[in-house]
Design an enzyme around this catalytic site. Structure first.
Site, PDB file in Angstrom:
ATOM      1  N   ARG A  16      -0.125   8.739   9.163  1.00 24.36           N
ATOM      2  CA  ARG A  16       0.012   7.296   9.397  1.00 24.36           C
ATOM      3  C   ARG A  16       0.306   6.541   8.102  1.00 24.36           C
ATOM      4  O   ARG A  16      -0.328   6.766   7.075  1.00 24.36           O
ATOM      5  CB  ARG A  16      -1.278   6.746  10.008  1.00 24.36           C
ATOM      6  CG  ARG A  16      -1.287   5.244  10.142  1.00 24.36           C
ATOM      7  CD  ARG A  16      -2.511   4.760  10.857  1.00 24.36           C
ATOM      8  NE  ARG A  16      -3.742   5.030  10.155  1.00 24.36           N
ATOM      9  CZ  ARG A  16      -4.226   4.293   9.161  1.00 24.36           C
ATOM     10  NH1 ARG A  16      -3.564   3.242   8.723  1.00 24.36           N
ATOM     11  NH2 ARG A  16      -5.372   4.606   8.603  1.00 24.36           N
ATOM     12  N   HIS A  71     -10.464  10.041   7.195  1.00 23.52           N
ATOM     13  CA  HIS A  71     -10.305   8.590   7.386  1.00 23.52           C
ATOM     14  C   HIS A  71      -9.778   8.218   8.769  1.00 23.52           C
ATOM     15  O   HIS A  71     -10.180   7.202   9.329  1.00 23.52           O
ATOM     16  CB  HIS A  71      -9.346   8.078   6.310  1.00 23.52           C
ATOM     17  CG  HIS A  71      -9.126   6.594   6.334  1.00 23.52           C
ATOM     18  ND1 HIS A  71     -10.153   5.687   6.176  1.00 23.52           N
ATOM     19  CD2 HIS A  71      -7.993   5.853   6.497  1.00 23.52           C
ATOM     20  CE1 HIS A  71      -9.659   4.446   6.238  1.00 23.52           C
ATOM     21  NE2 HIS A  71      -8.361   4.518   6.447  1.00 23.52           N
ATOM     22  N   ARG A  95      -0.053   8.716   2.109  1.00 20.91           N
ATOM     23  CA  ARG A  95      -1.461   9.059   1.902  1.00 20.91           C
ATOM     24  C   ARG A  95      -1.738  10.557   1.859  1.00 20.91           C
ATOM     25  O   ARG A  95      -2.560  11.029   1.078  1.00 20.91           O
ATOM     26  CB  ARG A  95      -2.249   8.429   3.038  1.00 20.91           C
ATOM     27  CG  ARG A  95      -3.637   8.139   2.725  1.00 20.91           C
ATOM     28  CD  ARG A  95      -4.237   7.291   3.808  1.00 20.91           C
ATOM     29  NE  ARG A  95      -4.099   5.887   3.534  1.00 20.91           N
ATOM     30  CZ  ARG A  95      -4.451   4.938   4.408  1.00 20.91           C
ATOM     31  NH1 ARG A  95      -4.914   5.273   5.587  1.00 20.91           N
ATOM     32  NH2 ARG A  95      -4.333   3.682   4.099  1.00 20.91           N
ATOM     33  N   HIS A 139      -8.198  10.103   3.425  1.00 20.72           N
ATOM     34  CA  HIS A 139      -7.882   9.008   2.499  1.00 20.72           C
ATOM     35  C   HIS A 139      -8.190   9.513   1.095  1.00 20.72           C
ATOM     36  O   HIS A 139      -9.267  10.065   0.855  1.00 20.72           O
ATOM     37  CB  HIS A 139      -8.742   7.788   2.841  1.00 20.72           C
ATOM     38  CG  HIS A 139      -8.231   6.518   2.234  1.00 20.72           C
ATOM     39  ND1 HIS A 139      -8.204   6.307   0.878  1.00 20.72           N
ATOM     40  CD2 HIS A 139      -7.715   5.393   2.801  1.00 20.72           C
ATOM     41  CE1 HIS A 139      -7.706   5.108   0.639  1.00 20.72           C
ATOM     42  NE2 HIS A 139      -7.393   4.534   1.785  1.00 20.72           N
ATOM     43  N   GLU A 169       0.854  -1.189   0.000  1.00 20.87           N
ATOM     44  CA  GLU A 169       0.000   0.000   0.000  1.00 20.87           C
ATOM     45  C   GLU A 169       0.888   1.235   0.000  1.00 20.87           C
ATOM     46  O   GLU A 169       2.120   1.123   0.056  1.00 20.87           O
ATOM     47  CB  GLU A 169      -0.929  -0.016   1.221  1.00 20.87           C
ATOM     48  CG  GLU A 169      -1.984  -1.113   1.132  1.00 20.87           C
ATOM     49  CD  GLU A 169      -2.939  -1.124   2.310  1.00 20.87           C
ATOM     50  OE1 GLU A 169      -3.026  -0.130   3.039  1.00 20.87           O
ATOM     51  OE2 GLU A 169      -3.587  -2.161   2.496  1.00 20.87           O
TER      52      GLU A 169
HETATM   53  C1  SIN Z   1      -7.210   1.053   3.021  1.00 19.20           C
HETATM   54  O1  SIN Z   1      -7.584  -0.100   2.862  1.00 19.20           O
HETATM   55  O2  SIN Z   1      -6.904   1.806   2.110  1.00 19.20           O
HETATM   56  C2  SIN Z   1      -7.159   1.598   4.409  1.00 19.20           C
HETATM   57  C3  SIN Z   1      -6.086   0.980   5.158  1.00 19.20           C
HETATM   58  C4  SIN Z   1      -5.635   1.899   6.237  1.00 19.20           C
HETATM   59  O3  SIN Z   1      -6.335   2.830   6.614  1.00 19.20           O
HETATM   60  O4  SIN Z   1      -4.516   1.721   6.675  1.00 19.20           O
END
Ligand code: SIN
Length: 510
Positions: free
Chosen positions: A385, A350, A289, A241, A125
């Site tokens: 985060r 988020h 993010r 997010h 991610e």
């Molecule tokens: C996501 O699945 O994009 C969220 C995961 C997260 O908030 O770390």
């Protein structure tokens, strides 16, 4: 204001437990499972087990488990995402102890997705330089993990679970925590006495117009802790997010298109199909993010659109149905087949990096009061985060809170709180729906992903006036309590944002 309850609040019962855990997301459940079985423990939850941010978590849990990964690599990615403001000691604990907790979850039968060799599957991610995110049910990691842990909790004789029980106040005396007052079934107030109270109450999404958080995320634990004199930290760091599913009319709770979609090759594009994160950051769509969220906002401002798109049409429908079953199905209900159509998305609130200041054993500055999960600030996230570090934090610091409590001797008996001696405020009902709507607009307009000093000043004035009017009255309704909590936490966020004039991480001053 010290208490949300008033001198005339009628307490119908008093019970005692060795430990009270408030919140039934991952942090609360895992803390409870780590409490010594000789200690009596109660978990109170505002709703049922399937209503929490943990339940909704899609992407997964990050941990340095794979052959080519190390806790040091995970640490580096964590502090880079945190813009240098992570607490080094706490972040090291997170990345070194995290793999142990994932192994524990495997032993507790959490059904993580496996590869063809029966080994844990890892995805990537934003902000991660390695594939290190384990997941379950494809994109239902939170639901599968919470379900497995809740099942074990239900079999533990020392743990009582009480749903539909809303925390009003943390009760203290001069020695520390005495327990909590909570309202059951929107009806009866109960005093639950305990020398150990663990706040695992999640986040604050309902302060904003659009959030991935559930409706219960009104900052109840943070506000109650604040009233009790607990210190907050880094509360100005609110994460947006980049890819909430775009809706013409925001519903307040937005569906998330997991970052794992980008981890599996999804590209962020504008309405002309052009990628806008390339050239913005070396990791492009997989940049931390805050950078991607601001990239999307800037692109929307540049093009005049109110959304951008994720394009994952490079993958087959068969792959997407298995890897992202929830996202596939939910998008279909919106008329979007993600195998053929681009998914309209926009940034939504988020997560909150800040919260109740907690040390590496999840202790707050009040003796006997602990905080873990999103409600806490252990310092592991710094100013932003890293994706999928949140569930890891729930595990590591939920467990550490329990382990600390397990080592404590029983405190000497103390007297009861005299609720009748508390000030009595006039019982008045205000229009909570209207107040909440206005606060959401103010926070979204002036204290979102892009902020200005002038906007923050407007927000502070508006929210302070609302808070003052709420603190001057009393109502036994949950709506009153939630609106009061939203106002108190929103004021803290805005004040903290104003006292940090420089942009860093998720706190971006234009
Ligand atoms: C996501 O699945 O994009 C969220 C995961 C997260 O908030 O770390």
């Amino acid at each position: 204001m010290r208490y949300a309850i008033s001198g005339d609040t009628k307490i119908v019962s008093t019970t005692s437990f060795d430990v009270v855990i408030v919140g039934a997301g991952l942090a609360g459940l895992y803390a409870a499972l780590n409490i010594d079985e000789r200690l009596s423990c109660i978990i109170i939850a505002k709703e049922s087990i399937d209503i929490s941010s943990s339940w909704l978590a899609q992407g997964g849990i990050a941990a340095a488990i794979s052959q080519d990964d190390t806790p040091e690599h995970h640490f580096e990615d964590t502090v880079v995402a945190g813009a240098g403001l992570c607490d080094t000691q706490a972040a090291k604990i997170l990345v070194t102890e995290g793999p142990f907790d994932i192994e524990t979850l495997v032993k507790l039968n959490v059904p993580f997705d496996l590869d063809d060799h029966g080994e844990l599957q890892f995805t990537r991610e934003g902000g991660h330089n390695k594939h290190r995110v384990v997941h379950a049910g494809g994109d239902a990691t939170g639901r599968e993990t919470v379900k497995a842990l809740a099942h074990i909790v239900s079999q533990r004789k020392n743990i009582t679970f009480l749903g539909h029980c809303c925390l009003f106040d943390v009760i203290t005396d001069e020695h520390g925590v005495l327990g909590v007052v909570a309202k059951y079934n929107d009806d009866e107030f109960h005093l639950i006495r305990s020398d150990n109270v663990v706040l695992a109450t999640g986040g604050i999404g309902q302060i904003y117009k659009s959030s991935t958080n559930p409706s219960i995320a009104t900052g109840d634990g943070i506000a109650a802790a604040m009233r009790a004199g607990a210190k907050l930290k880094d509360i100005e760091f609110v994460q947006f997010h980049p890819t909430g599913l775009w809706n013409k009319e925001s519903t307040g709770h937005e569906f998330l298109i997991s970052e794992a979609v980008r981890g599996e090759g999804g590209l962020l594009v504008n309405s002309n199909g052009e990628r806008f994160m390339v050239g913005n950051h070396e990791l492009a769509e997989l940049a931390p993010r805050d950078i991607v969220a601001r990239g999307a906002i800037k692109e929307m401002q540049r093009t005049g659109a109110d959304h951008v798109f994720i394009d994952i049409t490079s993958k087959s429908e068969e792959f997407l149905k298995t890897r992202f079953p929830t996202i596939y199905k939910v998008c279909l209900t919106h008329g979007i087949n993600i195998a053929y159509d681009k998914i309209p998305v926009c940034p939504v609130q988020h997560y909150m990096m800040g919260g109740i200041e907690a040390d590496i054993d999840s202790r707050t500055n009040i003796k006997g009061l602990f905080a873990c999960g999103e409600a806490a600030n252990t310092g592991v996230h710094g100013a932003n985060r890293l994706a999928s570090n949140s569930m890891l934090e729930c595990l590591v610091f939920g467990r550490r809170a329990a382990q600390f409590i397990n080592t404590q001797k029983k405190a000497a008996p103390r007297g009861d709180i005299d609720i009748k001696s508390l000030p009595i405020r006039p019982a008045t009902e205000l229009d909570y729906t209207a107040l909440r709507k206005t606060m959401k607009s103010v926070m979204s307009n002036y204290c979102g992903a892009l902020r200005t000093k002038e906007g923050l000043e407007v927000a502070l004035k508006e929210i302070s006036e609302t808070l003052y009017s709420l603190e001057s009255v009393y109502s036994e309704s949950n709506s009153y309590l939630e609106t009061l909590n939203i106002a108190a936490v929103a004021k803290s966020i805005v004040s903290a944002a104003l006292s940090r004039p420089q942009s860093v991480g998720s706190h971006f001053i234009e």
